[in-house]
Design an enzyme around this catalytic site. Structure first.
Site, PDB file in Angstrom:
ATOM      1  N   ASP A   1       0.833  -1.198   0.000  1.00  0.00           N
ATOM      2  CA  ASP A   1       0.000   0.000   0.000  1.00  0.00           C
ATOM      3  C   ASP A   1       0.870   1.252   0.000  1.00  0.00           C
ATOM      4  O   ASP A   1       0.622   2.205  -0.755  1.00  0.00           O
ATOM      5  CB  ASP A   1      -0.915  -0.025   1.224  1.00  0.00           C
ATOM      6  CG  ASP A   1      -1.717   1.263   1.383  1.00  0.00           C
ATOM      7  OD1 ASP A   1      -2.566   1.534   0.528  1.00  0.00           O
ATOM      8  OD2 ASP A   1      -1.478   1.990   2.360  1.00  0.00           O
TER       9      ASP A   1
ATOM     10  N   GLU B   1      -2.046  -5.578  -3.350  1.00  0.00           N
ATOM     11  CA  GLU B   1      -1.090  -4.759  -2.599  1.00  0.00           C
ATOM     12  C   GLU B   1       0.019  -5.626  -2.015  1.00  0.00           C
ATOM     13  O   GLU B   1       1.198  -5.228  -2.006  1.00  0.00           O
ATOM     14  CB  GLU B   1      -1.807  -4.000  -1.484  1.00  0.00           C
ATOM     15  CG  GLU B   1      -2.684  -2.871  -2.001  1.00  0.00           C
ATOM     16  CD  GLU B   1      -3.379  -2.112  -0.900  1.00  0.00           C
ATOM     17  OE1 GLU B   1      -3.681  -0.932  -1.109  1.00  0.00           O
ATOM     18  OE2 GLU B   1      -3.643  -2.719   0.178  1.00  0.00           O
TER      19      GLU B   1
END
Length: 224
Positions: A42, A114
């Site tokens: 992320d 992610e």
């Protein structure tokens, strides 16, 4: 689980295959799951996209850049990308999650994508992660005009309404300067989430737009 096919779609071959497996492992399947890699991915995704926008859109102000970045890294976009490379087919899930159809669940797909970005960063460094992100998001990065059609206030309102949340409140914090050269400082507040951001502008509308763009970034960081 065909990891070879997935790596071809990613255009990246892992030196450490254990990292790839961990990135695809849901917490229901093993204590050695992908949540820490998801956290890293992320951050890497936000950085790479932000860097790209900073370097390629030199005339855009911060609020526009924030809105563009939010649209590119929002959950819906991550899910689209995950499905394009068929991440779901490679997920390792616990028995209960498999039976419940979690392989196709948006939140799990977004998290896994992610985690894959984080795993590539750990395996090959920032340049490998940047190359992966540019490959996966190239079409979206090259068609950014489609992502700026809505103004930030309208975009924020639609996002909140879609999730059943109350609309934001805008509050003028300060008006500084002389009458013909004023600077407005406006807060955008989401009481339900206990989040407040502020921005300045040469008039109230401009300040509200900028504050809304910053709030979109906050909402995205919270996975909403």
């Amino acid at each position: 689980m065909d990891l070879t096919a997935l790596q071809k779609k990613l255009r990246y071959g892992f030196e450490d295959q254990a990292l790839l497996v961990r990135a695809l492992t849901h917490r229901s399947a093993s204590p050695d799951h992908n949540e820490r890699l998801e956290f890293l991915g992320d951050a890497v995704l936000g950085y790479v996209v932000g860097e790209y926008l900073h370097r390629t859109r030199r005339d855009d102000r911060e609020d526009s850049l924030t809105l563009l970045r939010a649209s590119l890294i929002r959950r819906e976009t991550l899910v689209e990308v995950a499905r394009e490379v068929d991440v779901g087919a490679c997920l390792l899930l616990g028995v209960g999650e498999r039976r419940s159809g979690a392989r196709h669940r948006a939140s799990i797909l977004a998290d896994a994508l992610e985690a894959l970005i984080g795993a590539v960063h750990e395996d090959g460094g920032i340049e490998a992660a940047r190359a992966l992100i540019m490959h996966l998001f190239r079409d979206r990065l090259e068609n950014l005009a489609e992502r700026v059609r809505k103004d930030p206030k309208s975009d924020l309102q639609e996002r909140l309404q879609a999730r059943g949340l109350k609309l934001p409140e805008y509050r003028t914090l300060e008006i500084a300067g002389r009458q013909h050269d004023q600077v407005f400082n406006v807060a955008c507040e989401l009481g339900e989430l206990e989040v407040s951001v502020s921005a300045t502008g040469q008039n109230r509308k401009e300040a509200e737009m900028r504050a809304a763009a910053l709030m979109i970034g906050e909402v995205e960081r919270r996975g909403l």
